[in-house]
Design a protein around this motif. Structure first.
Motif, PDB file in Angstrom:
ATOM      1  N   HIS A 117       0.865  -1.173   0.000  1.00 24.68           N
ATOM      2  CA  HIS A 117       0.000   0.000   0.000  1.00 24.68           C
ATOM      3  C   HIS A 117       0.905   1.226   0.000  1.00 24.68           C
ATOM      4  N   GLY A 118       0.364   2.341  -0.461  1.00 25.18           N
ATOM      5  CA  GLY A 118       1.166   3.546  -0.535  1.00 25.18           C
ATOM      6  C   GLY A 118       0.578   4.723   0.219  1.00 25.18           C
ATOM      7  N   ILE A 119       1.456   5.534   0.760  1.00 26.42           N
ATOM      8  CA  ILE A 119       1.063   6.832   1.311  1.00 26.42           C
ATOM      9  C   ILE A 119       1.171   7.832   0.170  1.00 26.42           C
ATOM     10  N   THR A 120       0.086   8.528  -0.119  1.00 28.25           N
ATOM     11  CA  THR A 120       0.071   9.467  -1.240  1.00 28.25           C
ATOM     12  C   THR A 120       0.311  10.904  -0.806  1.00 28.25           C
ATOM     13  N   ASP A 121      -0.033  11.224   0.419  1.00 32.84           N
ATOM     14  CA  ASP A 121       0.153  12.590   0.902  1.00 32.84           C
ATOM     15  C   ASP A 121       0.068  12.616   2.421  1.00 32.84           C
ATOM     16  N   ILE A 122       0.796  13.543   3.001  1.00 34.09           N
ATOM     17  CA  ILE A 122       0.721  13.806   4.446  1.00 34.09           C
ATOM     18  C   ILE A 122       0.708  15.316   4.612  1.00 34.09           C
ATOM     19  N   ALA A 123      -0.345  15.805   5.216  1.00 39.59           N
ATOM     20  CA  ALA A 123      -0.438  17.240   5.514  1.00 39.59           C
ATOM     21  C   ALA A 123      -0.675  17.391   7.015  1.00 39.59           C
ATOM     22  N   VAL A 124       0.139  18.216   7.644  1.00 41.48           N
ATOM     23  CA  VAL A 124      -0.008  18.493   9.076  1.00 41.48           C
ATOM     24  C   VAL A 124      -0.548  19.909   9.227  1.00 41.48           C
ATOM     25  N   ASP A 125      -1.390  20.109  10.230  1.00 43.82           N
ATOM     26  CA  ASP A 125      -1.925  21.434  10.532  1.00 43.82           C
ATOM     27  C   ASP A 125      -0.777  22.447  10.497  1.00 43.82           C
ATOM     28  N   PRO A 126      -0.820  23.412   9.592  1.00 42.62           N
ATOM     29  CA  PRO A 126       0.283  24.367   9.482  1.00 42.62           C
ATOM     30  C   PRO A 126       0.601  25.091  10.794  1.00 42.62           C
ATOM     31  N   ALA A 127      -0.386  25.286  11.629  1.00 35.27           N
ATOM     32  CA  ALA A 127      -0.157  25.978  12.900  1.00 35.27           C
ATOM     33  C   ALA A 127       0.568  25.107  13.918  1.00 35.27           C
ATOM     34  N   ARG A 128       0.663  23.795  13.637  1.00 39.03           N
ATOM     35  CA  ARG A 128       1.291  22.882  14.597  1.00 39.03           C
ATOM     36  C   ARG A 128       2.447  22.098  13.991  1.00 39.03           C
ATOM     37  N   ARG A 129       3.063  22.634  12.955  1.00 36.05           N
ATOM     38  CA  ARG A 129       4.240  21.986  12.364  1.00 36.05           C
ATOM     39  C   ARG A 129       5.371  21.902  13.376  1.00 36.05           C
ATOM     40  N   GLY A 130       6.202  20.882  13.222  1.00 34.93           N
ATOM     41  CA  GLY A 130       7.393  20.764  14.052  1.00 34.93           C
ATOM     42  C   GLY A 130       7.133  20.212  15.436  1.00 34.93           C
ATOM     43  N   GLN A 131       5.949  19.648  15.673  1.00 35.80           N
ATOM     44  CA  GLN A 131       5.602  19.115  16.990  1.00 35.80           C
ATOM     45  C   GLN A 131       5.532  17.582  17.003  1.00 35.80           C
ATOM     46  N   GLY A 132       5.964  16.951  15.919  1.00 31.85           N
ATOM     47  CA  GLY A 132       5.947  15.489  15.863  1.00 31.85           C
ATOM     48  C   GLY A 132       4.637  14.897  15.382  1.00 31.85           C
ATOM     49  N   LEU A 133       3.714  15.733  14.902  1.00 38.32           N
ATOM     50  CA  LEU A 133       2.417  15.215  14.467  1.00 38.32           C
ATOM     51  C   LEU A 133       2.516  14.364  13.207  1.00 38.32           C
ATOM     52  N   GLY A 134       3.463  14.653  12.337  1.00 35.85           N
ATOM     53  CA  GLY A 134       3.617  13.837  11.133  1.00 35.85           C
ATOM     54  C   GLY A 134       3.952  12.399  11.484  1.00 35.85           C
ATOM     55  N   ARG A 135       4.889  12.214  12.408  1.00 31.99           N
ATOM     56  CA  ARG A 135       5.265  10.864  12.847  1.00 31.99           C
ATOM     57  C   ARG A 135       4.081  10.164  13.502  1.00 31.99           C
ATOM     58  N   LEU A 136       3.383  10.881  14.376  1.00 27.63           N
ATOM     59  CA  LEU A 136       2.210  10.295  15.027  1.00 27.63           C
ATOM     60  C   LEU A 136       1.141   9.933  14.004  1.00 27.63           C
ATOM     61  N   ALA A 137       0.968  10.793  12.998  1.00 31.28           N
ATOM     62  CA  ALA A 137      -0.050  10.553  11.974  1.00 31.28           C
ATOM     63  C   ALA A 137       0.269   9.304  11.167  1.00 31.28           C
ATOM     64  N   VAL A 138       1.526   9.134  10.771  1.00 30.45           N
ATOM     65  CA  VAL A 138       1.901   7.943  10.005  1.00 30.45           C
ATOM     66  C   VAL A 138       1.686   6.693  10.846  1.00 30.45           C
TER      67      VAL A 138
END
Length: 158
Positions: free
Chosen positions: A77-98
């Motif tokens: 399966h593939g991840i096609t896109d990851i968007a994190v709330d721009p106001a909360r960038r740099g807080q580790g949400l991308g890793r948590l989201a994946v």
């Protein structure tokens, strides 16, 4: 407690469009993943070979949006896109989201996950590297990363 427990996961619905379109007014998101329009919205809502997931924080606010495409053969399966709330960038949400999105129980089974990254997007390249995904080189002018649940390691714990 697993990190993914801090984010709830659900399918994107039409009512999400208001905050998604607001997020994509951010120049970084628009440059890397946009522009988004009504045609994208209709495609995502109608597709059956994948899903766009909304990840919400404990406060109930959207924290991330993550797209997946499913391989009908169950290989990758593939991840096609990851968007994190721009106001909360740099807080580790991308890793948590994946981590939370890949653990979502409604995905069909697959042996592994892949993601393609634009070679010029150094932040995304570093992101998947930091998560412990294997860089498999360049494929169709995109950098290819892969992660297998069979490795037994939680994402980000290499």
């Amino acid at each position: 407690m697993p990190l993914r427990a801090s984010l709830s996961v659900r399918r994107m619905i039409r009512e999400d469009w208001a905050w998604i379109s607001e997020w994509f007014r951010d120049p970084v998101l628009d440059r890397e993943l946009g522009p988004l329009d009504g045609e994208w919205l209709e495609y995502v809502l109608a597709r059956t070979e994948g899903v766009e997931l909304v990840l919400r924080g404990a406060d109930g606010r959207p924290a991330a949006l993550l797209g997946c495409v499913w391989d009908s053969a169950g290989v990758e399966h593939g991840i096609t896109d990851i968007a994190v709330d721009p106001a909360r960038r740099g807080q580790g949400l991308g890793r948590l989201a994946v981590e939370a999105a890949l653990a979502w129980p409604e995905h069909p089974p697959a042996e592994r996950w892949i993601a393609f990254v634009d070679p010029e997007n150094r932040a995304a390249f570093g992101f998947f590297t930091a998560l412990g995904w294997d860089h498999e080189g360049c494929d169709a002018l995109m950098e290819r990363f892969a992660w297998s649940p069979a490795r037994g390691a939680r994402i980000g714990s290499v």
